[in-house]
Scaffold this motif. Structure first.
Motif, PDB file in Angstrom:
ATOM      1  N   THR A 146      -8.479 -18.606   9.428  1.00 50.42           N
ATOM      2  CA  THR A 146      -8.694 -18.353  10.535  1.00 50.42           C
ATOM      3  C   THR A 146      -6.425 -17.686  10.831  1.00 50.42           C
ATOM      4  N   THR A 147      -6.104 -19.015  11.590  1.00 56.46           N
ATOM      5  CA  THR A 147      -5.139 -19.308  12.274  1.00 56.46           C
ATOM      6  C   THR A 147      -3.812 -18.399  11.081  1.00 56.46           C
ATOM      7  N   ALA A 148      -4.110 -18.494   9.654  1.00 59.24           N
ATOM      8  CA  ALA A 148      -3.483 -17.790   8.530  1.00 59.24           C
ATOM      9  C   ALA A 148      -3.731 -16.099   8.620  1.00 59.24           C
ATOM     10  N   ALA A 149      -4.580 -16.224   9.067  1.00 58.71           N
ATOM     11  CA  ALA A 149      -5.126 -14.433   9.018  1.00 58.71           C
ATOM     12  C   ALA A 149      -4.389 -13.675   9.629  1.00 58.71           C
ATOM     13  N   MET A 150      -5.108 -14.230  11.289  1.00 60.12           N
ATOM     14  CA  MET A 150      -4.131 -13.670  12.780  1.00 60.12           C
ATOM     15  C   MET A 150      -3.358 -13.440  12.233  1.00 60.12           C
ATOM     16  N   LEU A 151      -1.879 -14.223  11.891  1.00 61.11           N
ATOM     17  CA  LEU A 151      -0.297 -14.402  12.073  1.00 61.11           C
ATOM     18  C   LEU A 151      -0.175 -13.307  10.734  1.00 61.11           C
ATOM     19  N   THR A 152      -0.589 -13.013   9.570  1.00 61.54           N
ATOM     20  CA  THR A 152      -0.010 -12.478   8.667  1.00 61.54           C
ATOM     21  C   THR A 152      -1.209 -10.668   8.240  1.00 61.54           C
ATOM     22  N   TYR A 153      -1.809 -10.691   9.373  1.00 61.16           N
ATOM     23  CA  TYR A 153      -2.875  -9.496   8.775  1.00 61.16           C
ATOM     24  C   TYR A 153      -2.646  -8.200   7.962  1.00 61.16           C
ATOM     25  N   PRO A 154      -0.822  -7.134   9.040  1.00 61.72           N
ATOM     26  CA  PRO A 154      -0.951  -6.403   8.817  1.00 61.72           C
ATOM     27  C   PRO A 154      -0.131  -6.627   7.548  1.00 61.72           C
ATOM     28  N   LEU A 155       0.742  -7.742   6.901  1.00 64.37           N
ATOM     29  CA  LEU A 155       0.778  -7.629   5.758  1.00 64.37           C
ATOM     30  C   LEU A 155      -0.723  -7.635   4.512  1.00 64.37           C
ATOM     31  N   ASP A 156      -1.365  -8.248   4.765  1.00 67.26           N
ATOM     32  CA  ASP A 156      -3.014  -7.730   3.726  1.00 67.26           C
ATOM     33  C   ASP A 156      -2.862  -5.964   3.827  1.00 67.26           C
ATOM     34  N   MET A 157      -2.738  -5.655   5.310  1.00 67.86           N
ATOM     35  CA  MET A 157      -2.981  -3.862   5.460  1.00 67.86           C
ATOM     36  C   MET A 157      -2.228  -3.136   4.881  1.00 67.86           C
ATOM     37  N   VAL A 158      -1.689  -3.560   4.581  1.00 73.03           N
ATOM     38  CA  VAL A 158       0.180  -2.746   3.849  1.00 73.03           C
ATOM     39  C   VAL A 158      -0.366  -3.107   2.046  1.00 73.03           C
ATOM     40  N   ARG A 159      -1.074  -4.552   2.009  1.00 71.95           N
ATOM     41  CA  ARG A 159      -0.586  -5.130   0.514  1.00 71.95           C
ATOM     42  C   ARG A 159      -1.993  -3.659  -0.386  1.00 71.95           C
ATOM     43  N   ALA A 160      -2.981  -3.924   0.405  1.00 71.66           N
ATOM     44  CA  ALA A 160      -4.279  -2.980   0.075  1.00 71.66           C
ATOM     45  C   ALA A 160      -4.100  -1.589   0.101  1.00 71.66           C
ATOM     46  N   ARG A 161      -3.050  -1.073   0.415  1.00 72.12           N
ATOM     47  CA  ARG A 161      -2.936   0.447   0.154  1.00 72.12           C
ATOM     48  C   ARG A 161      -1.792   0.360  -0.804  1.00 72.12           C
ATOM     49  N   MET A 162      -1.229  -0.103  -0.982  1.00 74.59           N
ATOM     50  CA  MET A 162       0.040  -0.655  -2.341  1.00 74.59           C
ATOM     51  C   MET A 162      -1.071  -0.388  -3.498  1.00 74.59           C
ATOM     52  N   HIS A 175       8.217   1.144   3.562  1.00 73.70           N
ATOM     53  CA  HIS A 175       7.411   2.505   3.672  1.00 73.70           C
ATOM     54  C   HIS A 175       6.098   2.497   4.070  1.00 73.70           C
ATOM     55  N   VAL A 176       5.745   1.947   3.584  1.00 74.28           N
ATOM     56  CA  VAL A 176       4.027   2.138   4.181  1.00 74.28           C
ATOM     57  C   VAL A 176       4.053   1.290   5.127  1.00 74.28           C
ATOM     58  N   PHE A 177       4.638   1.063   5.787  1.00 72.46           N
ATOM     59  CA  PHE A 177       4.767   0.449   7.511  1.00 72.46           C
ATOM     60  C   PHE A 177       5.460   1.895   7.979  1.00 72.46           C
ATOM     61  N   ILE A 178       6.394   2.366   7.880  1.00 74.74           N
ATOM     62  CA  ILE A 178       6.909   3.424   8.491  1.00 74.74           C
ATOM     63  C   ILE A 178       5.946   4.562   8.600  1.00 74.74           C
ATOM     64  N   ARG A 179       5.042   4.866   6.971  1.00 73.63           N
ATOM     65  CA  ARG A 179       4.253   6.164   7.184  1.00 73.63           C
ATOM     66  C   ARG A 179       2.967   6.015   7.700  1.00 73.63           C
ATOM     67  N   ILE A 180       2.294   5.000   7.860  1.00 74.25           N
ATOM     68  CA  ILE A 180       1.204   4.426   8.579  1.00 74.25           C
ATOM     69  C   ILE A 180       1.105   4.605  10.029  1.00 74.25           C
ATOM     70  N   SER A 181       2.456   3.552  10.785  1.00 77.92           N
ATOM     71  CA  SER A 181       2.430   3.766  11.560  1.00 77.92           C
ATOM     72  C   SER A 181       3.144   5.508  12.876  1.00 77.92           C
ATOM     73  N   ARG A 182       3.833   6.217  11.229  1.00 82.63           N
ATOM     74  CA  ARG A 182       3.770   7.355  12.562  1.00 82.63           C
ATOM     75  C   ARG A 182       2.646   8.274  12.266  1.00 82.63           C
TER      76      ARG A 182
END
Length: 327
Positions: A146-162, A175-182
């Protein structure tokens, strides 16, 4: 005069004795820092080696999870082969750079946190220096995951998109971060967070619990303090098989919610996502899609991960011990 000399000697001895306890504390602090650093380094290496080994299977599993296609071993092989023909050999590792960016800190934090939680729970339950009983063993694993997942979740999201999009859509991690945010808003980076945490609790808890329990049983019955590398791989494989089977439906829900923006779906909650998957694809074929591949991929990855962590820890301790002896 005589009394003055004696008093001076007594004072001198007192001053000389006082620094001894305070000098002992920094040494303990340094040992604790080294222990944490060793756990972080060993965990990072364990995650990187394990995930790279199974990256093509992991990518294939995600592509089935986020689509309505029916899964079979034959279809999985066809997908891997088509990807290889159309995009080249290294395309099978597409998204692995994003995986490494996520997995290295995730595994480092998870393994390090597990060591710390074991120590804390050992102190709390009175098992300091001994193996924890089953329930604290499960809690230590769940808290670490749970500790690890809470601290690194956005990176998991980006990885799934790629993993599920063509190269033209996202050129790199930034680029994934920028496009999702925008285009979809910052909140999208945490879409699927709840099923992730709900899935991590049984997955990490059962994985660490099974591995630690098998190691303890081995020590009790064989008389050996440490299992051999092949035995560690086997124990880790069993841990991965049990942990991933228990949490797999939530893993499917998590992936659907993470990739909804690029797959033409809208999933607003865990229950609604599950309902839609069951309605369109059925309970077993929908929520357990790709599980048979996970029974191949998961045990290999978890076995490699636990074994790499343990062996790296042992190697680092030996190196530090030899350095201290030379000094």
């Amino acid at each position: 005069m005589g009394n003055g000399v004696r008093e001076g000697q007594v004072d001198f001895r007192r001053q000389d004795a006082e620094p001894v306890p305070s000098a002992h504390l920094p040494a303990e602090g340094n040992q604790e820092k080294k222990k944490v650093l060793n756990s972080l380094m060993s965990g990072a290496l364990a995650g990187a080696v394990a995930k790279t080994a199974v990256a093509p299977l992991d990518r294939t599993k995600i592509m089935f999870q986020v689509s309505s296609k029916r899964f079979s071993a034959k279809e999985a092989y066809r997908l891997i082969y088509r990807t290889y023909l159309n995009e080249g050999f290294w395309s099978l590792w597409r998204g692995n750079s994003a995986t490494m960016v996520r997995v290295v800190p995730y595994a480092a934090i998870q393994f390090c946190a597990h060591e710390e939680y074991k120590q804390l729970l050992g102190s709390y339950y009175g098992f300091q220096g001994k193996a924890l009983t089953p329930f604290p063993r499960f809690i230590a694993g769940s808290l670490a995951g749970t500790t690890a997942a809470m601290l690194t979740y956005p990176l998991d999201m980006v990885r799934a998109r790629m993993a599920v999009t063509p190269k033209e859509m996202y050129s790199n991690i930034v680029h994934v971060f920028i496009r999702i945010s925008r285009e979809e808003g910052l909140k999208t980076l945490y879409r699927g967070f709840t099923p992730t945490i709900l899935g991590v609790i049984p997955y990490a808890g059962l994985s660490f619990f099974t591995y630690e329990t098998l190691k303890k049983l081995h020590a009790d019955h064989s008389g050996k303090s440490q299992p051999s590398p092949p035995e560690r791989l086997l124990f880790g494989a069993c841990a991965g098989l049990i942990g991933q089977s228990a949490s797999y439906p939530l893993d499917v829900v998590r992936r659907r919610m993470q990739t909804a923006g690029v797959m033409g779906h809208t999933y607003s909650s865990i229950l609604l996502t599950m309902q839609e998957i069951i309605r369109e694809e059925g309970l077993i074929r929908g929520l357990y899609k790709g599980l048979s591949m996970n029974w191949v991929k998961g045990p290999i990855a978890v076995g490699i991960s636990f074994t790499t962590f343990d062996l790296t820890q042992i190697l680092l301790r030996k190196l530090q011990h030899s350095t201290n002896v030379e000094r």
